[in-house]
Design a protein around this motif. Structure first.
Motif, PDB file in Angstrom:
ATOM      1  N   LEU A   6     109.090  27.077  89.200  1.00  0.00           N
ATOM      2  CA  LEU A   6     110.003  25.986  89.506  1.00  0.00           C
ATOM      3  C   LEU A   6     109.343  25.012  90.473  1.00  0.00           C
ATOM      4  O   LEU A   6     108.827  25.424  91.514  1.00  0.00           O
ATOM      5  CB  LEU A   6     111.289  26.526  90.138  1.00  0.00           C
ATOM      6  CG  LEU A   6     112.040  27.609  89.346  1.00  0.00           C
ATOM      7  CD1 LEU A   6     113.232  28.105  90.153  1.00  0.00           C
ATOM      8  CD2 LEU A   6     112.490  27.066  87.995  1.00  0.00           C
ATOM      9  N   ALA A   7     109.368  23.722  90.162  1.00  0.00           N
ATOM     10  CA  ALA A   7     108.799  22.701  91.041  1.00  0.00           C
ATOM     11  C   ALA A   7     109.833  21.605  91.266  1.00  0.00           C
ATOM     12  O   ALA A   7     110.090  20.783  90.384  1.00  0.00           O
ATOM     13  CB  ALA A   7     107.528  22.123  90.431  1.00  0.00           C
ATOM     14  N   ASP A   8     110.432  21.599  92.450  1.00  0.00           N
ATOM     15  CA  ASP A   8     111.443  20.608  92.820  1.00  0.00           C
ATOM     16  C   ASP A   8     111.494  20.560  94.340  1.00  0.00           C
ATOM     17  O   ASP A   8     111.434  21.607  94.986  1.00  0.00           O
ATOM     18  CB  ASP A   8     112.813  20.988  92.244  1.00  0.00           C
ATOM     19  CG  ASP A   8     113.801  19.836  92.276  1.00  0.00           C
ATOM     20  OD1 ASP A   8     114.166  19.404  93.387  1.00  0.00           O
ATOM     21  OD2 ASP A   8     114.201  19.369  91.191  1.00  0.00           O
ATOM     22  N   ASP A   9     111.627  19.369  94.905  1.00  0.00           N
ATOM     23  CA  ASP A   9     111.622  19.260  96.363  1.00  0.00           C
ATOM     24  C   ASP A   9     112.944  19.665  96.997  1.00  0.00           C
ATOM     25  O   ASP A   9     113.040  19.779  98.221  1.00  0.00           O
ATOM     26  CB  ASP A   9     111.238  17.843  96.801  1.00  0.00           C
ATOM     27  CG  ASP A   9     112.212  16.789  96.290  1.00  0.00           C
ATOM     28  OD1 ASP A   9     112.742  16.966  95.186  1.00  0.00           O
ATOM     29  OD2 ASP A   9     112.419  15.789  96.997  1.00  0.00           O
ATOM     30  N   GLN A  10     113.984  19.908  96.188  1.00  0.00           N
ATOM     31  CA  GLN A  10     115.281  20.302  96.725  1.00  0.00           C
ATOM     32  C   GLN A  10     115.492  21.806  96.543  1.00  0.00           C
ATOM     33  O   GLN A  10     115.577  22.302  95.419  1.00  0.00           O
ATOM     34  CB  GLN A  10     116.399  19.531  96.041  1.00  0.00           C
ATOM     35  CG  GLN A  10     116.315  18.020  96.262  1.00  0.00           C
ATOM     36  CD  GLN A  10     117.486  17.289  95.662  1.00  0.00           C
ATOM     37  OE1 GLN A  10     118.637  17.678  95.855  1.00  0.00           O
ATOM     38  NE2 GLN A  10     117.210  16.218  94.929  1.00  0.00           N
ATOM     39  N   ALA A  11     115.580  22.515  97.679  1.00  0.00           N
ATOM     40  CA  ALA A  11     115.708  23.971  97.653  1.00  0.00           C
ATOM     41  C   ALA A  11     116.957  24.431  96.921  1.00  0.00           C
ATOM     42  O   ALA A  11     116.955  25.451  96.229  1.00  0.00           O
ATOM     43  CB  ALA A  11     115.705  24.518  99.078  1.00  0.00           C
TER      44      ALA A  11
END
Length: 220
Positions: A6-11
């Motif tokens: 998973l690659a997303d800046d929002q945890a």
């Protein structure tokens, strides 16, 4: 098991995706990245089958991360499935050209997202209908075909026919029926076309067909 990164800046978004995918049969989340550079490093470390990649992240964005993954021969088996909040994201086209195997908006139904992971992991391309319409509209707005970008002249007449059908959305089974060949023969044609055009998957074949003018937007 299908291994997913998973690659997303929002945890919070990553946590939601993890819960959804870990609950699915034969899917395992093997890592999380908060930016593109970390996504590339984890792709090397985990050898994930699929990277769920957000485009808009701080530092190295998803577009550049996708480009780096696709360019790394050691990561040839890693597929990138782009997820974005915006169906009209200006990076849709560039992400596909960079090597993404699929593109979905984040309001996709959870069951459809799980299925998308399975489809992309199996080596197929996946585009939502809205994204496909935008892609074709973008190509249609370009002043002229970019014939020099792909070695279309290296294809046989039969391979051009196959590429045309792929660009019009035909599956492998559709190809076999319409060309009166076995599914294995259809798959062999596809493999040869991908090799000649240096394409990773069907998404890039569709781009090649439209960019070179082999298929015109709006044609039957």
């Amino acid at each position: 098991m299908i291994r997913v990164l998973l690659a997303d800046d929002q945890a919070l978004i990553r946590a939601g995706f993890r819960m959804l995918l870990d609950a699915a049969d034969e899917i395992e989340v093997v890592g999380e990245a908060a930016d593109g550079a970390e996504a590339v490093r984890l792709a090397v470390r985990t050898r994930a089958d699929v990277v769920l990649m957000d485009i808009r992240m701080p530092g190295t964005d998803g577009l550049e991360a996708t480009r780096r993954i696709a360019a790394d021969d050691d990561l040839a088996g890693v597929r990138v499935l782009i997820l974005t909040t915006y169906e009209a994201d200006e990076y849709v086209y560039e992400a596909l050209r960079a090597g993404a195997s699929g593109f979905l908006v984040k309001d996709t139904d959870p069951a459809d997202l799980v299925q998308a992971v399975r489809v992309v992991a199996a080596g197929e391309a996946l585009l939502s209908p809205r994204i496909t319409r935008r892609l074709i509209a973008d190509i249609a707005a370009r002043p002229q075909p970019r014939a020099g970008a792909y070695r279309i002249d290296a294809l046989t007449d039969r391979e051009r026919e196959v590429l045309t059908l792929v660009a019009r959305g035909r599956s492998n089974d559709d190809l076999a029926r319409e060309l009166h060949v076995s599914p294995l023969t259809a798959k062999t044609h596809l493999s040869r076309i991908m090799t000649k055009l240096d394409a990773h998957d069907r998404a890039q074949l569709v781009i090649a067909a439209y960019e070179t003018g082999l298929v015109a937007p709006g044609s039957p």
